[in-house]
Scaffold this motif. Sequence first.
Motif, PDB file in Angstrom:
ATOM      1  N   LYS A 193      26.129 -27.692 -11.233  1.00  0.00           N
ATOM      2  CA  LYS A 193      26.669 -25.847 -10.790  1.00  0.00           C
ATOM      3  C   LYS A 193      25.437 -25.416 -11.384  1.00  0.00           C
ATOM      4  O   LYS A 193      24.830 -24.497 -10.009  1.00  0.00           O
ATOM      5  CB  LYS A 193      26.767 -25.143 -11.647  1.00  0.00           C
ATOM      6  N   ASP A 202      23.174 -26.517  -7.967  1.00  0.00           N
ATOM      7  CA  ASP A 202      24.653 -25.989  -6.613  1.00  0.00           C
ATOM      8  C   ASP A 202      23.891 -24.470  -5.943  1.00  0.00           C
ATOM      9  O   ASP A 202      23.854 -24.473  -4.856  1.00  0.00           O
ATOM     10  CB  ASP A 202      25.810 -26.258  -6.930  1.00  0.00           C
ATOM     11  N   GLN A 203      23.499 -23.758  -6.795  1.00  0.00           N
ATOM     12  CA  GLN A 203      23.916 -22.346  -6.893  1.00  0.00           C
ATOM     13  C   GLN A 203      21.510 -22.194  -5.540  1.00  0.00           C
ATOM     14  O   GLN A 203      22.170 -21.880  -5.129  1.00  0.00           O
ATOM     15  CB  GLN A 203      23.370 -21.503  -8.189  1.00  0.00           C
ATOM     16  N   SER A 224      20.593 -25.327  -4.793  1.00  0.00           N
ATOM     17  CA  SER A 224      21.147 -25.315  -2.767  1.00  0.00           C
ATOM     18  C   SER A 224      20.898 -24.633  -2.049  1.00  0.00           C
ATOM     19  O   SER A 224      20.796 -23.884  -0.789  1.00  0.00           O
ATOM     20  CB  SER A 224      21.489 -26.708  -2.828  1.00  0.00           C
TER      21      SER A 224
END
Length: 60
Positions: free
Chosen positions: A46, A49-50, A52
Amino acid sequence: MKVPNKSSMFTLAHAASLNGFINEMSPDLEMCCDFIESQGIELTPKVIDQISGILEFANA
């Protein structure tokens, strides 16, 4: 359910710091992950993802 320590949570302050790092260094995803990890943040899927998303937004 395990609740992470406050110091290990990815916060808005970390996001702002990462954005400044991106603007200064023009890093790739791996460098951004290293930067956040060096601040004591666990690199969960998670969080990656943040990171990125912030990197993609900053480079748009």
